[in-house]
Motif scaffolding. Sequence first.
Motif, PDB file in Angstrom:
ATOM      1  N   ASP A  39       0.863  -1.184   0.000  1.00  0.00           N
ATOM      2  CA  ASP A  39       0.000   0.000   0.000  1.00  0.00           C
ATOM      3  C   ASP A  39       0.900   1.234   0.000  1.00  0.00           C
ATOM      4  O   ASP A  39       1.413   1.645   1.042  1.00  0.00           O
ATOM      5  CB  ASP A  39      -0.898  -0.032   1.235  1.00  0.00           C
ATOM      6  CG  ASP A  39      -1.867   1.152   1.270  1.00  0.00           C
ATOM      7  OD1 ASP A  39      -1.998   1.835   0.235  1.00  0.00           O
ATOM      8  OD2 ASP A  39      -2.474   1.380   2.329  1.00  0.00           O
ATOM      9  N   ARG A  62      -3.571  -0.766  -8.047  1.00  0.00           N
ATOM     10  CA  ARG A  62      -3.880  -0.734  -6.613  1.00  0.00           C
ATOM     11  C   ARG A  62      -5.134   0.094  -6.323  1.00  0.00           C
ATOM     12  O   ARG A  62      -5.953  -0.262  -5.483  1.00  0.00           O
ATOM     13  CB  ARG A  62      -2.697  -0.165  -5.817  1.00  0.00           C
ATOM     14  CG  ARG A  62      -1.484  -1.071  -5.745  1.00  0.00           C
ATOM     15  CD  ARG A  62      -0.540  -0.621  -4.641  1.00  0.00           C
ATOM     16  NE  ARG A  62      -0.246   0.802  -4.729  1.00  0.00           N
ATOM     17  CZ  ARG A  62       0.698   1.341  -5.484  1.00  0.00           C
ATOM     18  NH1 ARG A  62       1.475   0.557  -6.212  1.00  0.00           N
ATOM     19  NH2 ARG A  62       0.899   2.631  -5.496  1.00  0.00           N
ATOM     20  N   LYS A  63      -5.271   1.217  -7.031  1.00  0.00           N
ATOM     21  CA  LYS A  63      -6.433   2.071  -6.815  1.00  0.00           C
ATOM     22  C   LYS A  63      -7.726   1.383  -7.268  1.00  0.00           C
ATOM     23  O   LYS A  63      -8.779   1.557  -6.665  1.00  0.00           O
ATOM     24  CB  LYS A  63      -6.257   3.396  -7.560  1.00  0.00           C
ATOM     25  CG  LYS A  63      -5.186   4.296  -6.951  1.00  0.00           C
ATOM     26  CD  LYS A  63      -5.012   5.570  -7.757  1.00  0.00           C
ATOM     27  CE  LYS A  63      -3.923   6.454  -7.161  1.00  0.00           C
ATOM     28  NZ  LYS A  63      -3.707   7.688  -7.951  1.00  0.00           N
ATOM     29  N   LYS A  64      -7.626   0.593  -8.320  1.00  0.00           N
ATOM     30  CA  LYS A  64      -8.810  -0.049  -8.883  1.00  0.00           C
ATOM     31  C   LYS A  64      -9.166  -1.344  -8.166  1.00  0.00           C
ATOM     32  O   LYS A  64     -10.349  -1.620  -7.895  1.00  0.00           O
ATOM     33  CB  LYS A  64      -8.597  -0.313 -10.374  1.00  0.00           C
ATOM     34  CG  LYS A  64      -9.827  -0.878 -11.076  1.00  0.00           C
ATOM     35  CD  LYS A  64      -9.571  -1.021 -12.570  1.00  0.00           C
ATOM     36  CE  LYS A  64     -10.811  -1.564 -13.280  1.00  0.00           C
ATOM     37  NZ  LYS A  64     -10.575  -1.701 -14.747  1.00  0.00           N
ATOM     38  N   ASP A 123       1.812   5.297  -1.446  1.00  0.00           N
ATOM     39  CA  ASP A 123       1.330   6.554  -2.026  1.00  0.00           C
ATOM     40  C   ASP A 123       2.155   6.950  -3.245  1.00  0.00           C
ATOM     41  O   ASP A 123       1.633   7.128  -4.340  1.00  0.00           O
ATOM     42  CB  ASP A 123       1.400   7.688  -0.984  1.00  0.00           C
ATOM     43  CG  ASP A 123       0.159   7.750  -0.118  1.00  0.00           C
ATOM     44  OD1 ASP A 123      -0.811   7.035  -0.425  1.00  0.00           O
ATOM     45  OD2 ASP A 123       0.176   8.494   0.879  1.00  0.00           O
ATOM     46  N   ASN A 176       0.331   1.789  -9.730  1.00  0.00           N
ATOM     47  CA  ASN A 176      -0.530   2.658  -8.918  1.00  0.00           C
ATOM     48  C   ASN A 176      -1.996   2.515  -9.333  1.00  0.00           C
ATOM     49  O   ASN A 176      -2.894   2.444  -8.488  1.00  0.00           O
ATOM     50  CB  ASN A 176      -0.091   4.115  -9.059  1.00  0.00           C
ATOM     51  CG  ASN A 176       1.268   4.380  -8.429  1.00  0.00           C
ATOM     52  OD1 ASN A 176       1.720   3.631  -7.571  1.00  0.00           O
ATOM     53  ND2 ASN A 176       1.924   5.447  -8.850  1.00  0.00           N
ATOM     54  N   GLY A 177      -2.224   2.475 -10.645  1.00  0.00           N
ATOM     55  CA  GLY A 177      -3.592   2.358 -11.147  1.00  0.00           C
ATOM     56  C   GLY A 177      -4.249   1.055 -10.736  1.00  0.00           C
ATOM     57  O   GLY A 177      -5.435   1.022 -10.393  1.00  0.00           O
TER      58      GLY A 177
END
Length: 573
Positions: A530, A560-562, A532, A557-558
């Motif tokens: 996780d 993980r966000k999705k 940033d 990053n994309g």
Amino acid sequence: MKKSSGRVQSSFKSQKMGKRKAGSILDFFKKADASSSILFKEEMGSSTGKKATTNSNEATRSTNQETASSAHKKDDENIAQILKEFNDPSFISTNSFAPMWENVNEGCILEKQSEAFRRLYGEKEAEETVCPICGMDLSTLSISVDVHVNDCLDGKTSMKQVTSDTVEESTTVQVRKKMTSSTSIVLRNKKQRTVPRYKLMPFNIPFAVDAFKYGKIDGVEAYFLSHFHSDHYGGLSSSWCHGPIYCSSVTGRLLENILHVDKKYIKCLSENEPHNVYGVTVFVIPANHCPGSSIFLFETIHSEGTKRVLHTGDFRACRAHIEHPLLRDKHIHRLYLDTTYLDPKYMLPAQSEVVNACAEKCRLLQEADASRLLVVVSTYSIGKEKVAVAIAKALKTLIYVDDRKRKILDQLEDEELQQLLTDDPNTASVHMATMMQTHPEALSDYLNKRRPTFDRIVSFRVTGWEYRPKGKKLSVVSNLNSILTSPPAPFGPRDLRMARGSSPSCVSFLAPYSEHSSFYDLSVFCSALDVDVIIPTVNLYDQASRRRMNVWIGRWNGRRKKHGVLSIDDLKW
């Protein structure tokens, strides 16, 4: 006809832009049809002359392909014949040839950008390949690329590009007291030098990591050393006096006994335990790189709450990192990442598989021939010892190292390794050597010095830069989910490539073993944590390289966000 179709499409798009001005939809298509007719006639009128040229070019390409195919087949037959004469059981069968590897120039470790990438990002094809350590143009080298890169790692600067940005250790670098993640420190004098921002910790943490060659940095209270490789400890010597050095106990012993750094500056930190350094909680996590290598986790109380910063130094990401209690289910605000192999073509095999392949290869060679076999393994100043140990155990023999290497290995306090070491080269069938000594051209002289004790010699050039994919290469257009669910193919003794220049009595194998994270390792690691912000620390020599890396960082990053962080429970990693 193909070219005509392309121009018609272009004309059609041009007409479509003026659609609103057309009297009607019917008028618009009539105009497009008229343009198509005119262009078709023009192309047909000039096609006769072009046809002969096209046929000639196609014939030339066909001839070149046949010649290349014939040359590759001959190379494979020569390799198989050499290995057969060397009594390599993997290639005894007359119907069994060496692995079909792509014929890649050794001077090209960094693949030119693909057409797909240039279409996506509008970049020109790279004309130079550069060293990821010193940034030197590798196309000008008179030696092989792997020698240069490994010499850079060992601090041998004679073959590196010499720049004018060297500064004295005693120079003080001025900086604002408050440092942010975007801070870059610039030395203002005749010889200007910038301290990269990835060496300075954010959130007003007064630490610098692997930044010793910049001397005294104003605003930095503590200097951290991730491991004992010269591209990280460069600038340290017996004259260091700019502040405390925090590191692992193994690295601390090497600093004191090899570089003769004053002991009062060396602060050794135990692993997996909290340490209070200038009000910041510091944890040291094993990096799975060379002996003593460390990942640093910094935790500080900020106005917005606790901030966590993870600096990997150099590391080989593994399951133990993701499952580590200090990282599992923890939110990381800044990740400073070792991006040495952040390129989809470096789907390196697992470390353990390459180590076992080298050991098994030597065992088979020894059993197939009664003559005594000498094995030479390339290593760094420290690192790659796992390969030599595995081979020695498989052959039930000892390992020879010279006096300088022995002094370094004595600092590691590795009991298993110490029991295998000897100072007598004739009683050990495994020798640790430099990368240069493992080249086919050097093996004959090395063997002659050890005759009549040994009759044959085989070397292993152990480096990830020697990796060449056997199948289809991944590229920037490859799907991330398919990469995560498709680990590198299994690796065995037969997959070890034979180096050019080998002979029936002197064979050199290329072992794609690396102590840096492979592209697959990086993808799993950065998808399962996780995080940033991810900040690369390697291959930052030009904008094109940074852009290539940012493509994949953006995809991690994309994802993980999705989908949230990746679960590694079902991954074969």
